[in-house]
Write a protein that holds these residues in place. Structure first.
Motif, PDB file in Angstrom:
ATOM      1  N   ILE A 198      35.550  38.255  37.383  1.00 31.13           N
ATOM      2  CA  ILE A 198      35.416  38.042  35.948  1.00 31.13           C
ATOM      3  C   ILE A 198      36.544  38.817  35.267  1.00 31.13           C
ATOM      4  O   ILE A 198      36.608  40.054  35.375  1.00 31.13           O
ATOM      5  N   PRO A 199      37.443  38.149  34.586  1.00 30.65           N
ATOM      6  CA  PRO A 199      38.554  38.863  33.927  1.00 30.65           C
ATOM      7  C   PRO A 199      38.054  39.756  32.805  1.00 30.65           C
ATOM      8  O   PRO A 199      37.371  39.308  31.891  1.00 30.65           O
ATOM      9  N   SER A 200      38.380  41.042  32.885  1.00 29.49           N
ATOM     10  CA  SER A 200      37.898  41.988  31.869  1.00 29.49           C
ATOM     11  C   SER A 200      38.486  41.695  30.501  1.00 29.49           C
ATOM     12  O   SER A 200      37.911  42.066  29.477  1.00 29.49           O
ATOM     13  N   SER A 201      39.628  41.005  30.468  1.00 27.81           N
ATOM     14  CA  SER A 201      40.262  40.713  29.192  1.00 27.81           C
ATOM     15  C   SER A 201      39.439  39.769  28.322  1.00 27.81           C
ATOM     16  O   SER A 201      39.574  39.764  27.097  1.00 27.81           O
ATOM     17  N   SER A 202      38.581  38.975  28.962  1.00 26.49           N
ATOM     18  CA  SER A 202      37.785  38.016  28.189  1.00 26.49           C
ATOM     19  C   SER A 202      36.510  38.634  27.632  1.00 26.49           C
ATOM     20  O   SER A 202      35.893  38.082  26.721  1.00 26.49           O
ATOM     21  N   LEU A 203      36.123  39.782  28.170  1.00 25.43           N
ATOM     22  CA  LEU A 203      34.825  40.357  27.790  1.00 25.43           C
ATOM     23  C   LEU A 203      34.753  40.805  26.332  1.00 25.43           C
ATOM     24  O   LEU A 203      33.744  40.560  25.659  1.00 25.43           O
ATOM     25  N   PRO A 204      35.761  41.470  25.783  1.00 26.88           N
ATOM     26  CA  PRO A 204      35.661  41.859  24.366  1.00 26.88           C
ATOM     27  C   PRO A 204      35.425  40.664  23.450  1.00 26.88           C
ATOM     28  O   PRO A 204      34.660  40.757  22.489  1.00 26.88           O
ATOM     29  N   TRP A 259      25.148  48.340  29.049  1.00 23.64           N
ATOM     30  CA  TRP A 259      26.178  47.866  29.977  1.00 23.64           C
ATOM     31  C   TRP A 259      26.662  49.047  30.820  1.00 23.64           C
ATOM     32  O   TRP A 259      27.104  50.058  30.301  1.00 23.64           O
ATOM     33  N   TYR A 260      26.551  48.885  32.128  1.00 25.07           N
ATOM     34  CA  TYR A 260      27.040  49.880  33.061  1.00 25.07           C
ATOM     35  C   TYR A 260      28.391  49.407  33.612  1.00 25.07           C
ATOM     36  O   TYR A 260      28.535  48.240  34.004  1.00 25.07           O
ATOM     37  N   ASP A 261      29.361  50.287  33.625  1.00 25.50           N
ATOM     38  CA  ASP A 261      30.710  49.963  34.112  1.00 25.50           C
ATOM     39  C   ASP A 261      31.368  48.885  33.256  1.00 25.50           C
ATOM     40  O   ASP A 261      31.991  47.946  33.771  1.00 25.50           O
ATOM     41  N   TYR A 262      31.250  49.003  31.941  1.00 25.92           N
ATOM     42  CA  TYR A 262      31.950  48.043  31.073  1.00 25.92           C
ATOM     43  C   TYR A 262      33.445  48.194  31.322  1.00 25.92           C
ATOM     44  O   TYR A 262      34.016  49.281  31.125  1.00 25.92           O
ATOM     45  N   PRO A 263      34.158  47.119  31.729  1.00 31.61           N
ATOM     46  CA  PRO A 263      35.520  47.291  32.252  1.00 31.61           C
ATOM     47  C   PRO A 263      36.632  47.292  31.208  1.00 31.61           C
ATOM     48  O   PRO A 263      37.765  47.667  31.539  1.00 31.61           O
ATOM     49  N   ALA A 264      36.349  46.873  29.976  1.00 29.21           N
ATOM     50  CA  ALA A 264      37.402  46.832  28.956  1.00 29.21           C
ATOM     51  C   ALA A 264      37.463  48.163  28.208  1.00 29.21           C
ATOM     52  O   ALA A 264      36.535  48.974  28.250  1.00 29.21           O
ATOM     53  N   ILE A 265      38.593  48.394  27.505  1.00 30.18           N
ATOM     54  CA  ILE A 265      38.758  49.682  26.824  1.00 30.18           C
ATOM     55  C   ILE A 265      38.152  49.679  25.422  1.00 30.18           C
ATOM     56  O   ILE A 265      38.014  50.734  24.807  1.00 30.18           O
ATOM     57  N   SER A 266      37.821  48.498  24.882  1.00 30.41           N
ATOM     58  CA  SER A 266      37.183  48.448  23.565  1.00 30.41           C
ATOM     59  C   SER A 266      36.530  47.092  23.380  1.00 30.41           C
ATOM     60  O   SER A 266      36.689  46.191  24.203  1.00 30.41           O
ATOM     61  N   PHE A 267      35.804  46.967  22.283  1.00 31.03           N
ATOM     62  CA  PHE A 267      35.270  45.664  21.911  1.00 31.03           C
ATOM     63  C   PHE A 267      36.301  44.930  21.053  1.00 31.03           C
ATOM     64  O   PHE A 267      37.282  45.505  20.591  1.00 31.03           O
ATOM     65  N   SER A 268      36.049  43.671  20.827  1.00 28.58           N
ATOM     66  CA  SER A 268      36.946  42.866  20.015  1.00 28.58           C
ATOM     67  C   SER A 268      36.938  43.350  18.563  1.00 28.58           C
ATOM     68  O   SER A 268      35.909  43.810  18.046  1.00 28.58           O
ATOM     69  N   SER A 269      38.095  43.222  17.913  1.00 29.93           N
ATOM     70  CA  SER A 269      38.169  43.577  16.494  1.00 29.93           C
ATOM     71  C   SER A 269      37.320  42.656  15.639  1.00 29.93           C
ATOM     72  O   SER A 269      36.982  42.978  14.498  1.00 29.93           O
ATOM     73  N   GLU A 270      36.943  41.487  16.211  1.00 27.00           N
ATOM     74  CA  GLU A 270      36.113  40.533  15.482  1.00 27.00           C
ATOM     75  C   GLU A 270      34.621  40.827  15.638  1.00 27.00           C
ATOM     76  O   GLU A 270      33.787  40.120  15.071  1.00 27.00           O
ATOM     77  N   PHE A 327      20.862  49.102  19.071  1.00 30.66           N
ATOM     78  CA  PHE A 327      20.898  50.021  20.212  1.00 30.66           C
ATOM     79  C   PHE A 327      22.083  49.658  21.090  1.00 30.66           C
ATOM     80  O   PHE A 327      22.277  48.498  21.442  1.00 30.66           O
ATOM     81  N   LEU A 328      22.865  50.679  21.439  1.00 28.54           N
ATOM     82  CA  LEU A 328      24.025  50.472  22.303  1.00 28.54           C
ATOM     83  C   LEU A 328      24.054  51.565  23.359  1.00 28.54           C
ATOM     84  O   LEU A 328      24.008  52.753  23.039  1.00 28.54           O
ATOM     85  N   GLU A 329      24.106  51.168  24.611  1.00 29.05           N
ATOM     86  CA  GLU A 329      24.177  52.150  25.705  1.00 29.05           C
ATOM     87  C   GLU A 329      25.292  51.735  26.655  1.00 29.05           C
ATOM     88  O   GLU A 329      25.289  50.636  27.201  1.00 29.05           O
ATOM     89  N   LEU A 330      26.253  52.619  26.847  1.00 29.01           N
ATOM     90  CA  LEU A 330      27.365  52.394  27.764  1.00 29.01           C
ATOM     91  C   LEU A 330      27.441  53.566  28.728  1.00 29.01           C
ATOM     92  O   LEU A 330      27.555  54.709  28.305  1.00 29.01           O
ATOM     93  N   GLN A 331      27.367  53.262  29.994  1.00 26.79           N
ATOM     94  CA  GLN A 331      27.450  54.324  31.000  1.00 26.79           C
ATOM     95  C   GLN A 331      28.544  53.995  32.000  1.00 26.79           C
ATOM     96  O   GLN A 331      28.725  52.834  32.390  1.00 26.79           O
ATOM     97  N   SER A 332      29.288  55.038  32.400  1.00 25.43           N
ATOM     98  CA  SER A 332      30.361  54.898  33.399  1.00 25.43           C
ATOM     99  C   SER A 332      31.324  53.787  33.023  1.00 25.43           C
ATOM    100  O   SER A 332      31.736  52.984  33.868  1.00 25.43           O
ATOM    101  N   SER A 333      31.647  53.704  31.746  1.00 20.71           N
ATOM    102  CA  SER A 333      32.476  52.611  31.262  1.00 20.71           C
ATOM    103  C   SER A 333      33.900  53.068  30.975  1.00 20.71           C
ATOM    104  O   SER A 333      34.204  54.256  30.916  1.00 20.71           O
ATOM    105  N   PHE A 334      34.797  52.079  30.753  1.00 24.32           N
ATOM    106  CA  PHE A 334      36.205  52.342  30.507  1.00 24.32           C
ATOM    107  C   PHE A 334      36.532  52.394  29.012  1.00 24.32           C
ATOM    108  O   PHE A 334      37.700  52.455  28.625  1.00 24.32           O
ATOM    109  N   VAL A 335      35.530  52.340  28.182  1.00 23.06           N
ATOM    110  CA  VAL A 335      35.748  52.249  26.743  1.00 23.06           C
ATOM    111  C   VAL A 335      36.422  53.519  26.223  1.00 23.06           C
ATOM    112  O   VAL A 335      35.956  54.633  26.480  1.00 23.06           O
ATOM    113  N   GLU A 336      37.522  53.328  25.484  1.00 22.22           N
ATOM    114  CA  GLU A 336      38.203  54.438  24.835  1.00 22.22           C
ATOM    115  C   GLU A 336      37.821  54.527  23.357  1.00 22.22           C
ATOM    116  O   GLU A 336      37.774  55.607  22.784  1.00 22.22           O
TER     117      GLU A 336
END
Length: 504
Positions: free
Chosen positions: A436-442, A456-467, A475-484
């Motif tokens: 699954i390409p991480s670029s499409s996830l945001p 989401w565990y191990d969310y692979p993208a560095i951020s969500f979409s600007s949109e 409620f938002l829970e992110l663990q062991s993720s790449f989000v900056e």
């Protein structure tokens, strides 16, 4: 059934008194009376009832004895009563059968679990001991179709043995006035609203001494609110009972064909001891060959049997909208999970989960383990919940209200450019090592306009979409993720974060 009416059996055996005098007279007339003597002696040796004391008491004893003999005993060979005998005896042990007080008994449990069958067995066994009796089936459905006044009229006519058209006047008042002088047995089957109990069996004062009211329901709250004396939680079938019931419906022979035994065990495991599922699947498979059995079992994993789902879905349909949301979240995401952790999400979403979870437990839709405090439910109940979520689009997760499979996230990624106003909740364990390409996830997340909560565990993208406009995100829970960073700029939302890293 010999009845010795104002005579002692010994007089027949020994031919004394009037019998002796009569035989002496017949013998003086040279009649052959030996066969007569033998017949009377045999009659005197029979075991029977001797009329002693008041005649009315004796007659009542005779009627009771005959009635008990006429009651059809439950046979373990009956295909619909397998496992019922043990449950019937257990239920009777909890009832004061010989008491003069009015006894209200509630039989509670899962839809399709055998409540009506158990109530029927009890009714068949004890109804002859009452002055009047009635079995009102499908109270939930019949009260909706015909109204409670018509059910009251039916009850009155059955108990008093009158034609329905002969019942005139204020039926509710007639029930109270006529039944309080009678020992009545009444079964109210499949009750789903407290008003039904209030109108059909308002209180103990409506009935005469020794009366019994048996209520079957999926909602234990109704029994507690109506203050019934005994609440019986019917247990599902054990493995031996389940395989026996399934064989009765699936095979024409008494024993299964040897080659089908493993497949039979798979079906029984799938049914989880639910009598309804065992009967439905047994009847469906009875004329199928082995390859068709395998095909049917494979299909059940994706598409549950509609007859089973619709029966179980009755409990879901009776929930309030907010309770439905709560149930679907538990069915899709939280079975086997710690209740306390899930409650944080439910509370953030405004589900008022403390009362909501209580309702789901009372309606036999979920359980909470006492030791570990984890959510659980019957396999088929969970399947029913997920079936509701998938709806008419089982292969199109982007059209579902909830997404919980990683592969479904991949499918949603194929629709990254489309706005999504369906998905309310998303839980993903990990996408690492997935195609699954991480670029499409945001963009996928950004298009979820109705997203209420996400874990989401191990969310692979560095951020969500600007949109991303999470106007309903609670409620938002992110663990062991790449989000900056979550997003650029400001978002006016309410978030209860459980994020295991520091945001710069």
């Amino acid at each position: 059934m010999p009845i010795f009416y104002h005579i002692d059996p010994s007089e027949l055996r020994n031919q004394k008194r009037k019998y002796g005098e009569a035989f002496a007279k017949h013998e003086s007339e040279n009649k052959n009376v030996e066969s007569w003597r033998k017949a009377l002696a045999d009659a005197g040796n029979l075991s029977g009832d001797v009329a002693n004391g008041p005649e009315t008491v004796f007659i009542k004893q005779i009627v009771e004895t005959i009635s008990n003999r006429l009651c059809v005993p439950i046979s373990s060979d009956d295909e619909d009563l397998i496992g019922i005998e043990a449950r019937l005896q257990d239920l009777k042990s909890k009832m004061e059968m010989e008491s003069d007080r009015v006894l209200m008994v509630g039989i509670w449990g899962l839809g399709g679990g055998g409540k009506t069958t158990l109530a029927s067995a009890l009714y068949d066994e004890i109804s002859s001991k009452f002055d009047g009796s009635c079995f009102v089936k499908d109270v939930r459905e019949e009260s909706s179709k015909r109204g409670l006044p018509n059910l009251q009229k039916e009850i009155l006519s059955l108990v008093l043995k009158q034609k329905t058209e002969e019942v005139v006047g204020d039926v509710g008042r007639l029930i109270k006035s006529r039944f309080r002088r009678k020992k009545v047995l009444m079964v109210l089957d499949d009750v789903d609203h407290l008003d039904q109990l209030k109108e059909l069996a308002g209180s103990n004062a409506w009935f005469g001494k020794g009366s019994g009211i048996i209520i079957t329901t999926r909602d234990i709250h109704l029994l507690i609110a109506h203050k019934v004396n005994v609440i019986y939680n019917i247990s599902l079938l054990n493995d031996d009972e389940a395989i026996q019931l399934f064989h009765k419906h699936a095979y024409r022979e008494h024993e299964p064909v040897e080659d089908y035994e493993m497949l039979s065990k798979d079906v029984v495991t799938y049914a989880g001891g639910l009598p309804l599922a065992l009967k439905v699947l047994g009847c469906f498979l009875c004329d199928k060959d082995m390859s068709e059995w395998r095909s049917a079992l494979a299909r059940l994993k994706d598409i549950p049997d509609n007859d089973i789902v619709e029966k179980l879905k009755i409990s879901y349909d009776g929930l309030k909208p907010i309770e439905k949301e709560l149930f679907l979240d538990i069915a899709c995401f939280f079975r086997g999970e710690e209740k306390d952790e899930a409650m944080k999400i439910f509370d953030a979403c405004g589900f008022h989960p403390t009362i909501g979870v209580k309702v789901l437990i009372q309606k036999a839709l979920i359980t909470v383990s006492e030791e570990e405090g984890r959510f659980d439910m019957h396999d088929l109940i969970q399947e029913m919940g997920r079936y509701i979520v998938r709806g008419e689009n089982p292969k199109n997760p982007e059209l579902h209200s909830r997404v919980w499979h990683v592969e479904d996230v991949k499918i949603c990624g194929m629709h990254a450019t489309k706005e999504n106003d369906r998905i309310k909740a998303l839980r993903v364990w990990s996408l690492l090592d997935r195609d699954i390409p991480s670029s499409s996830l945001p963009q996928v997340i950004g298009n979820m306009k109705k997203l209420r909560w996400m874990v989401w565990y191990d969310y692979p993208a560095i951020s969500f979409s600007s949109e991303f406009q999470p106007m309903e995100l609670c409620f938002l829970e992110l663990q062991s993720s790449f989000v900056e960073q979550l997003w650029e700029g400001y978002k006016v939302i309410l978030i209860v974060p459980l994020i295991n890293y520091k945001l710069e």
